[in-house]
Design an enzyme around this catalytic site. Structure first.
Site, PDB file in Angstrom:
ATOM      1  N   GLN A  80      22.741  88.086 -23.070  1.00  0.00           N
ATOM      2  CA  GLN A  80      21.696  88.850 -22.387  1.00  0.00           C
ATOM      3  C   GLN A  80      22.058  90.332 -22.389  1.00  0.00           C
ATOM      4  O   GLN A  80      22.663  90.829 -21.448  1.00  0.00           O
ATOM      5  CB  GLN A  80      21.579  88.332 -20.950  1.00  0.00           C
ATOM      6  CG  GLN A  80      20.533  89.010 -20.118  1.00  0.00           C
ATOM      7  CD  GLN A  80      19.192  88.358 -20.243  1.00  0.00           C
ATOM      8  OE1 GLN A  80      19.094  87.173 -20.491  1.00  0.00           O
ATOM      9  NE2 GLN A  80      18.158  89.125 -20.060  1.00  0.00           N
ATOM     10  N   PHE A  81      21.695  91.044 -23.460  1.00  0.00           N
ATOM     11  CA  PHE A  81      22.061  92.463 -23.555  1.00  0.00           C
ATOM     12  C   PHE A  81      21.424  93.298 -22.453  1.00  0.00           C
ATOM     13  O   PHE A  81      21.947  94.346 -22.083  1.00  0.00           O
ATOM     14  CB  PHE A  81      21.722  93.037 -24.937  1.00  0.00           C
ATOM     15  CG  PHE A  81      20.305  93.488 -25.106  1.00  0.00           C
ATOM     16  CD1 PHE A  81      19.953  94.802 -24.891  1.00  0.00           C
ATOM     17  CD2 PHE A  81      19.316  92.581 -25.470  1.00  0.00           C
ATOM     18  CE1 PHE A  81      18.646  95.234 -25.046  1.00  0.00           C
ATOM     19  CE2 PHE A  81      18.017  92.994 -25.625  1.00  0.00           C
ATOM     20  CZ  PHE A  81      17.674  94.315 -25.415  1.00  0.00           C
ATOM     21  N   THR A  82      20.324  92.849 -21.877  1.00  0.00           N
ATOM     22  CA  THR A  82      19.633  93.638 -20.860  1.00  0.00           C
ATOM     23  C   THR A  82      20.432  93.761 -19.562  1.00  0.00           C
ATOM     24  O   THR A  82      20.077  94.577 -18.704  1.00  0.00           O
ATOM     25  CB  THR A  82      18.232  93.069 -20.551  1.00  0.00           C
ATOM     26  OG1 THR A  82      18.365  91.746 -20.045  1.00  0.00           O
ATOM     27  CG2 THR A  82      17.354  93.079 -21.792  1.00  0.00           C
TER      28      THR A  82
END
Length: 147
Positions: A80-82
């Site tokens: 989950q890069f966010t």
């Protein structure tokens, strides 16, 4: 590394209409974010923490809170890069703190590898894919871990 950890009673990830990862019953759904300075050392520390953190209710035997390792519970690990999105300025998140895929993908894979080496049953999402995550949050119970 940063992880949003949810205690769940089942969770799954669907990509292009097909389930790619799923845990049934109690366990943890873990969203993992990677930043530029993370290394395999942080991946190993995060895996150990996820496997041993005590987020489940005490047993009838009077023992304290329990971990996935105590109970043999599965984990669903999803990149989950966010999680490294910066919303302090303006109306759009900035993504400069998130590691690029070439850095993040092997480190998320290392977290999964380390968990499995510890004896965990681990399901995963699909790195870089448009994923639909479904879960039943047990509690609700959500914590943020950083290593």
């Amino acid at each position: 590394m940063r992880a949003v950890v949810q205690r769940v009673d089942g969770a799954s990830v669907v990509v292009d209409g097909g389930t790619v990862g799923e845990i049934k019953g109690p366990g943890l759904c873990v969203l993992v974010g990677v930043t530029h300075t993370d290394t395999e050392t942080e991946a190993e520390r995060l895996a150990r923490k996820l496997w041993s953190v005590r987020l489940f209710a005490p047993g009838d035997d009077g023992e304290g809170e329990r971990s996935c390792s105590d109970l043999g519970l599965p984990l669903l690990v999803i990149s989950q890069f966010t999680l490294y999105g910066d919303t302090r300025k303006g109306r759009r998140p900035g993504w400069s703190a998130a590691a690029p895929g070439a850095v993040a993908e092997p480190l998320v894979a290392e977290v999964v590898r380390q968990l499995r080496a510890l004896g965990a049953e681990v399901a995963t999402g699909e790195f870089g894919a448009q994923m639909r995550v479904s879960l039943t949050n047990d509690g609700p119970f959500t914590v943020l871990l950083e290593v």
